[in-house]
Design a protein around this motif. Structure first.
Motif, PDB file in Angstrom:
ATOM      1  N   ARG A  28     -14.912   6.702  -2.582  1.00  0.00           N
ATOM      2  CA  ARG A  28     -13.447   6.806  -2.686  1.00  0.00           C
ATOM      3  C   ARG A  28     -12.798   5.472  -2.332  1.00  0.00           C
ATOM      4  NH1 ARG A  28      -9.145   6.161  -0.348  1.00  0.00           N
ATOM      5  NH2 ARG A  28     -10.298   5.608   1.533  1.00  0.00           N
ATOM      6  N   ARG A  29     -11.889   5.039  -3.191  1.00  0.00           N
ATOM      7  CA  ARG A  29     -11.153   3.799  -2.984  1.00  0.00           C
ATOM      8  C   ARG A  29      -9.797   4.009  -3.611  1.00  0.00           C
ATOM      9  NH1 ARG A  29     -14.031   1.513   0.091  1.00  0.00           N
ATOM     10  NH2 ARG A  29     -12.268   2.165   1.313  1.00  0.00           N
TER      11      ARG A  29
ATOM     12  N   ARG B 154      -5.221   1.557  -8.352  1.00  0.00           N
ATOM     13  CA  ARG B 154      -3.826   1.513  -8.818  1.00  0.00           C
ATOM     14  C   ARG B 154      -3.704   1.122 -10.285  1.00  0.00           C
ATOM     15  NH1 ARG B 154      -4.520  -0.269  -3.747  1.00  0.00           N
ATOM     16  NH2 ARG B 154      -3.353   0.763  -2.097  1.00  0.00           N
TER      17      ARG B 154
ATOM     18  N   GLN C  56       6.885   1.552  -7.634  1.00  0.00           N
ATOM     19  CA  GLN C  56       5.428   1.332  -7.743  1.00  0.00           C
ATOM     20  C   GLN C  56       4.956   1.916  -9.082  1.00  0.00           C
ATOM     21  OE1 GLN C  56       3.223   1.567  -3.777  1.00  0.00           O
ATOM     22  NE2 GLN C  56       4.847   3.059  -3.427  1.00  0.00           N
TER      23      GLN C  56
ATOM     24  N   PHE D 124       2.259   2.099 -10.763  1.00  0.00           N
ATOM     25  CA  PHE D 124       1.015   2.838 -11.013  1.00  0.00           C
ATOM     26  C   PHE D 124       1.234   4.348 -11.006  1.00  0.00           C
ATOM     27  CE2 PHE D 124      -0.156   4.466  -6.835  1.00  0.00           C
ATOM     28  CZ  PHE D 124       0.455   3.601  -5.946  1.00  0.00           C
TER      29      PHE D 124
ATOM     30  N   CYS E  61      -4.803   7.174  -5.773  1.00  0.00           N
ATOM     31  CA  CYS E  61      -4.196   6.373  -4.703  1.00  0.00           C
ATOM     32  C   CYS E  61      -3.089   7.193  -4.051  1.00  0.00           C
ATOM     33  CB  CYS E  61      -3.608   5.080  -5.266  1.00  0.00           C
ATOM     34  SG  CYS E  61      -2.909   4.013  -3.968  1.00  0.00           S
TER      35      CYS E  61
END
Ligand SMILES: Cc1cc2nc3c(=O)[nH]c(=O)nc-3n(C[C@H](O)[C@H](O)[C@H](O)COP(=O)(O)O)c2cc1C
Length: 256
Positions: free
Chosen positions: A68-69, A72, A160, A162, A214
Motif C-alpha cells: 500500500r502506497r 495520486r 487537489q 487527483f 490516496c
C-alpha cells in the motif's frame, strides 16, 4: 436542527479547525513549534523483534501492508463494479449480527457506526457518474447527486486534481449525534477514530484488487458539506480517499 450542537465543545473544535477558501491564506494559525519525528529511550533495555518469522496465514495481509502506497496518478482504465463493491464491503460491510447491532468489517466505538459513506463515481465500468450514498445494510448505492462531480470534489479538496481524475472517491461523514448522543463531546474523538479505521480498510482492500488509492483530509469544509447536501453539524464531512487503476510501471516489450 436543534442549536445545542453549535455550542458543543466537540463541534466547536471541528468548527475552529475548518478550512475556508476565502481565508485559507490569511487565517491565523498558531505556531506550536515542531516535535521530533521519533521518540527513543537510548538507555532502556532492548527487546529485538523478529522480522522474518511470519507464518503463511499472515502472508496475504503482509503483502497488502507492504505494497500500500498513496498514489495520486491513475490509469485511464475504468474500475469494475466488482472492485468498487469489494472496497465498499471491506470498508463498512456487515459481517455479523450481535443483538440489535449489525457488526461490520471495521470496529466502531460502542458499535454505534456514526460514519456514512458517499461514493463519487467518476469512471466505473458501465455505471452512471454521480454522487451516491452507500447503504451498508442493503449493500446498495443510491444516487444523490447526478452527473460527474469529480471536478467539484477536487475543488472542494483544495483543488487537489487527483481526486477528480480518480475512478471513484469515497467521502466519509459523521452523523454526530449517533456518537455524541451517548458519549457527549468525547464522542467527537470517536467519530474521527472510526473514520480512520474505515479508511484504512478501504485502502488495503483497494490494494487487494490492484487499485491505487490516496486518503485526503485537506478540504474546504463548507464546500464539501454543501456538495454532499449535509449541514456540517448534524452530519459532518471528515475524510475522503481517491481510488483508481494503477499506472503501468513497466513497459511490455513488443514481440517477446
Ligand atoms: C489524515 C490524513 C490526511 C491526508 N490528506 C491528504 C491530502 O489531503 N492530500 C494528499 O495528497 N495526501 C493526503 N494524505 C496522504 C499522506 O500524504 C500519505 O499517507 C503520506 O505521505 C505517507 O505516504 P503513504 O500513504 O504512501 O505511506 C493524508 C493522509 C492522512 C493519514
Amino acid at each position: 436542527m436543534n442549536d445545542d450542537l453549535k455550542q458543543a465543545a466537540g463541534i466547536s473544535f471541528i468548527e475552529q479547525t475548518t478550512l475556508d477558501r476565502a481565508t485559507i491564506r490569511t487565517a491565523y494559525r498558531p505556531d506550536y513549534g515542531a516535535a521530533p519525528a521519533y521518540k527513543s529511550y537510548p538507555d532502556a533495555a532492548v527487546l529485538e523483534l523478529p522480522r522474518a518469522a511470519w507464518q503463511l496465514s499472515e502472508a496475504r495481509i503482509i503483502n497488502l501492508l507492504q505494497r500500500r502506497r498513496s498514489l495520486r496518478t491513475f490509469a485511464e482504465t475504468p474500475v469494475s463494479l466488482h472492485q468498487l463493491a469489494f472496497v465498499l464491503w471491506a470498508s463498512q460491510g456487515v459481517t455479523a449480527l450481535a443483538g440489535n447491532h449489525l457488526l461490520r468489517t471495521a470496529p466502531s466505538a460502542g458499535a454505534l457506526y456514526p460514519i456514512e459513506t458517499y461514493v463519487s463515481l467518476q469512471r466505473v465500468e458501465g455505471q452512471a457518474s454521480g454522487i451516491y450514498h452507500f447503504d451498508t445494510r442493503a449493500f446498495q448505492l443510491r444516487l444523490v447527486v447526478e452527473g460527474d462531480q469529480g471536478s467539484g470534489l477536487a475543488a472542494a479538496f483544495l483543488g487537489q486534481q487527483f481526486l477528480g481524475q480518480a475512478s471513484f472517491c469515497l467521502v466519509w461523514t459523521a452523523v454526530s449525534r449517533r456518537s455524541m448522543g451517548k458519549y457527549g463531546d468525547r464522542g467527537v474523538r470517536y467519530l474521527l477514530l472510526d473514520a480512520g479505521h474505515i479508511c484504512q480498510n478501504a485502502l488495503l482492500a483497494a490494494e487487494a484488487v490492484n487499485l491505487g488509492s490516496c486518503p485526503a483530509a485537506a478540504f474546504y469544509d463548507r464546500e464539501l458539506n454543501d456538495l454532499l447536501g449535509i449541514d456540517g453539524y448534524e452530519e459532518i464531512a471528515l475524510y475522503g480517499a481517491a481510488f483508481g487503476a494503477k499506472q503501468e510501471t513497466t513497459t511490455p516489450l513488443a514481440g517477446r
